[in-house]
Design a protein around this motif. Structure first.
Motif, PDB file in Angstrom:
ATOM      1  N   ILE A   1       0.566  -1.209   0.521  1.00 41.45           N
ATOM      2  CA  ILE A   1       0.346  -0.148  -0.278  1.00 41.45           C
ATOM      3  C   ILE A   1       0.922   1.189  -0.504  1.00 41.45           C
ATOM      4  O   ILE A   1       0.948   1.992  -0.564  1.00 41.45           O
ATOM      5  N   PHE A   2       1.762   1.209   0.743  1.00 45.38           N
ATOM      6  CA  PHE A   2       3.002   2.460   0.846  1.00 45.38           C
ATOM      7  C   PHE A   2       3.519   2.399  -0.430  1.00 45.38           C
ATOM      8  O   PHE A   2       2.959   3.736  -1.043  1.00 45.38           O
ATOM      9  N   GLU A   3       4.083   1.556  -1.120  1.00 42.70           N
ATOM     10  CA  GLU A   3       4.661   1.869  -2.093  1.00 42.70           C
ATOM     11  C   GLU A   3       3.257   2.139  -3.897  1.00 42.70           C
ATOM     12  O   GLU A   3       4.024   3.265  -4.202  1.00 42.70           O
ATOM     13  N   GLN A   4       2.345   1.570  -3.874  1.00 44.78           N
ATOM     14  CA  GLN A   4       1.276   1.690  -4.813  1.00 44.78           C
ATOM     15  C   GLN A   4       0.715   3.389  -4.651  1.00 44.78           C
ATOM     16  O   GLN A   4       0.967   3.740  -5.539  1.00 44.78           O
ATOM     17  N   GLU A   5       0.278   3.725  -3.118  1.00 46.01           N
ATOM     18  CA  GLU A   5      -0.689   4.668  -2.972  1.00 46.01           C
ATOM     19  C   GLU A   5       0.296   5.555  -3.282  1.00 46.01           C
ATOM     20  O   GLU A   5       0.031   6.585  -2.317  1.00 46.01           O
ATOM     21  N   LYS A   6       1.987   5.880  -2.800  1.00 42.81           N
ATOM     22  CA  LYS A   6       3.394   6.752  -2.656  1.00 42.81           C
ATOM     23  C   LYS A   6       2.943   7.727  -1.556  1.00 42.81           C
ATOM     24  O   LYS A   6       2.525   8.537  -1.630  1.00 42.81           O
ATOM     25  N   TYR A   7       2.103   6.733  -0.419  1.00 43.62           N
ATOM     26  CA  TYR A   7       2.663   7.586   0.572  1.00 43.62           C
ATOM     27  C   TYR A   7       4.367   7.840   1.663  1.00 43.62           C
ATOM     28  O   TYR A   7       5.124   6.803   0.818  1.00 43.62           O
ATOM     29  N   ASP A   8       4.403   8.944   1.753  1.00 48.85           N
ATOM     30  CA  ASP A   8       5.289   9.666   2.123  1.00 48.85           C
ATOM     31  C   ASP A   8       5.305   8.593   3.423  1.00 48.85           C
ATOM     32  O   ASP A   8       6.814   8.382   3.957  1.00 48.85           O
ATOM     33  N   LEU A   9       4.528   8.427   5.005  1.00 51.56           N
ATOM     34  CA  LEU A   9       4.530   7.991   5.973  1.00 51.56           C
ATOM     35  C   LEU A   9       3.682   6.796   6.859  1.00 51.56           C
ATOM     36  O   LEU A   9       2.021   7.528   6.003  1.00 51.56           O
ATOM     37  N   ILE A  10       3.979   5.526   6.719  1.00 58.86           N
ATOM     38  CA  ILE A  10       2.348   4.789   7.758  1.00 58.86           C
ATOM     39  C   ILE A  10       3.575   4.626   9.168  1.00 58.86           C
ATOM     40  O   ILE A  10       4.065   3.814   9.383  1.00 58.86           O
ATOM     41  N   LEU A  11       2.448   5.220   9.461  1.00 55.12           N
ATOM     42  CA  LEU A  11       2.483   4.539  11.504  1.00 55.12           C
ATOM     43  C   LEU A  11       1.813   4.126  11.420  1.00 55.12           C
ATOM     44  O   LEU A  11       0.266   3.771  11.416  1.00 55.12           O
ATOM     45  N   GLN A  12       2.130   3.321  13.302  1.00 55.05           N
ATOM     46  CA  GLN A  12       1.825   2.145  13.306  1.00 55.05           C
ATOM     47  C   GLN A  12       0.984   1.969  14.610  1.00 55.05           C
ATOM     48  O   GLN A  12      -0.101   1.986  15.351  1.00 55.05           O
ATOM     49  N   GLU A  13       2.146   3.063  15.515  1.00 58.15           N
ATOM     50  CA  GLU A  13       1.408   3.068  17.449  1.00 58.15           C
ATOM     51  C   GLU A  13       1.738   4.944  16.986  1.00 58.15           C
ATOM     52  O   GLU A  13       2.463   5.507  16.502  1.00 58.15           O
ATOM     53  N   VAL A  14       0.404   5.023  16.793  1.00 61.31           N
ATOM     54  CA  VAL A  14       0.494   6.593  17.436  1.00 61.31           C
ATOM     55  C   VAL A  14      -0.460   6.502  18.390  1.00 61.31           C
ATOM     56  O   VAL A  14      -1.676   5.694  19.270  1.00 61.31           O
ATOM     57  N   VAL A  15      -0.727   8.425  19.251  1.00 62.72           N
ATOM     58  CA  VAL A  15      -1.518   8.608  19.896  1.00 62.72           C
ATOM     59  C   VAL A  15      -2.807   8.639  19.746  1.00 62.72           C
ATOM     60  O   VAL A  15      -3.229   8.281  20.363  1.00 62.72           O
ATOM     61  N   PHE A  16      -3.125   9.427  18.669  1.00 62.98           N
ATOM     62  CA  PHE A  16      -4.220   9.920  17.530  1.00 62.98           C
ATOM     63  C   PHE A  16      -4.280   9.730  16.588  1.00 62.98           C
ATOM     64  O   PHE A  16      -3.091  10.541  16.391  1.00 62.98           O
ATOM     65  N   ALA A  17      -4.867   9.175  16.350  1.00 66.30           N
ATOM     66  CA  ALA A  17      -5.268   9.028  14.500  1.00 66.30           C
ATOM     67  C   ALA A  17      -6.462   9.897  14.025  1.00 66.30           C
ATOM     68  O   ALA A  17      -7.610   8.939  14.831  1.00 66.30           O
ATOM     69  N   GLY A  18      -6.608  10.272  13.113  1.00 62.79           N
ATOM     70  CA  GLY A  18      -7.672  11.147  12.501  1.00 62.79           C
ATOM     71  C   GLY A  18      -8.410  10.101  11.466  1.00 62.79           C
ATOM     72  O   GLY A  18      -7.645   9.411  11.034  1.00 62.79           O
ATOM     73  N   PRO A  19      -9.932   9.720  10.838  1.00 66.36           N
ATOM     74  CA  PRO A  19     -10.607   8.982   9.958  1.00 66.36           C
ATOM     75  C   PRO A  19      -9.154   9.201   8.956  1.00 66.36           C
ATOM     76  O   PRO A  19      -9.442   7.778   7.737  1.00 66.36           O
ATOM     77  N   ARG A  20      -9.107  10.201   8.451  1.00 67.09           N
ATOM     78  CA  ARG A  20      -8.772  10.145   7.185  1.00 67.09           C
ATOM     79  C   ARG A  20      -6.962   9.742   6.755  1.00 67.09           C
ATOM     80  O   ARG A  20      -6.730   9.389   6.166  1.00 67.09           O
ATOM     81  N   VAL A  21      -6.766   9.713   7.922  1.00 65.00           N
ATOM     82  CA  VAL A  21      -5.428   8.879   7.933  1.00 65.00           C
ATOM     83  C   VAL A  21      -4.906   7.272   7.978  1.00 65.00           C
ATOM     84  O   VAL A  21      -4.054   6.537   8.248  1.00 65.00           O
ATOM     85  N   ASP A  22      -5.980   6.555   8.558  1.00 66.55           N
ATOM     86  CA  ASP A  22      -6.240   5.497   9.563  1.00 66.55           C
ATOM     87  C   ASP A  22      -6.881   5.268   8.036  1.00 66.55           C
ATOM     88  O   ASP A  22      -7.718   4.501   7.119  1.00 66.55           O
ATOM     89  N   ILE A  23      -6.124   3.822   7.500  1.00 62.80           N
ATOM     90  CA  ILE A  23      -6.189   2.315   6.858  1.00 62.80           C
ATOM     91  C   ILE A  23      -6.164   1.721   6.899  1.00 62.80           C
ATOM     92  O   ILE A  23      -5.775   0.353   6.408  1.00 62.80           O
TER      93      ILE A  23
END
Length: 168
Positions: free
Chosen positions: A134-156
């Motif tokens: 997904i990172f490569e195909q959709e050209k993400y700059d950064l994918i995180l797994q452990e965060v304090v807060f994440a909005g639905p817009r970035v939740d994959i």
């Protein structure tokens, strides 16, 4: 000022964002790893496999535990009528069987934990491959797994679960 890992990560994201802002918008994704390990089909299959693999031993251990309870109750009920030597012998036998029960229970838990770690490791490895795709195909700059807060817009997370379920 505290230098927590979150502050360093925030500084890193801001630095990346500042440099990328001139070229294009920063694309960040977040994956809830616990949810992937709870909701994906490979994780559910691993859980079912473990349950099937350990069901017989759990049943045997439960039966042994019930037998011990019955023996303890019988000893307590019969105790006033037993000779001291007979009561001591039965208490010793019961104590030995209780130690055996605890040993078997510990072994079962250790074996179950080891197998669970092995199965979850396989699911985690598959999820990592999907996340990388997904990172490569959709050209993400950064994918995180452990965060304090994440909005639905970035939740994959759902996208990762769907890809795992599809066997990608």
């Amino acid at each position: 000022m505290m230098h927590t890992p979150q502050r360093w990560l925030l500084a890193l994201v801001l630095a990346i964002g500042a440099s990328a802002a001139t070229a294009q918008e920063l694309k960040i994704g977040y994956v809830n790893g616990e949810r992937v390990l709870r909701e994906s089909l490979p994780a559910k299959a691993a859980q079912a496999k473990l349950e099937a693999e350990f069901k017989k031993r759990e049943t045997e251990l439960n039966d042994f535990g019930n037998k011990l309870r019955s023996l303890a109750e019988k000893l307590e009920k019969d105790s006033p009528m037993l000779a001291e030597s007979e009561r001591t012998r039965r208490q010793r036998e019961l104590a030995e069987q209780q130690r055996e029960f605890e040993r078997r229970r510990r072994e079962l838990l250790e074996d179950l934990n080891q197998r669970k770690n092995e199965e979850l490791s396989r699911v985690t490895e598959a999820a990592s491959k999907v996340i990388k795709q997904i990172f490569e195909q959709e050209k993400y700059d950064l994918i995180l797994q452990e965060v304090v807060f994440a909005g639905p817009r970035v939740d994959i997370t759902k996208k990762v679960i769907d890809a795992l379920n599809a066997g990608k």
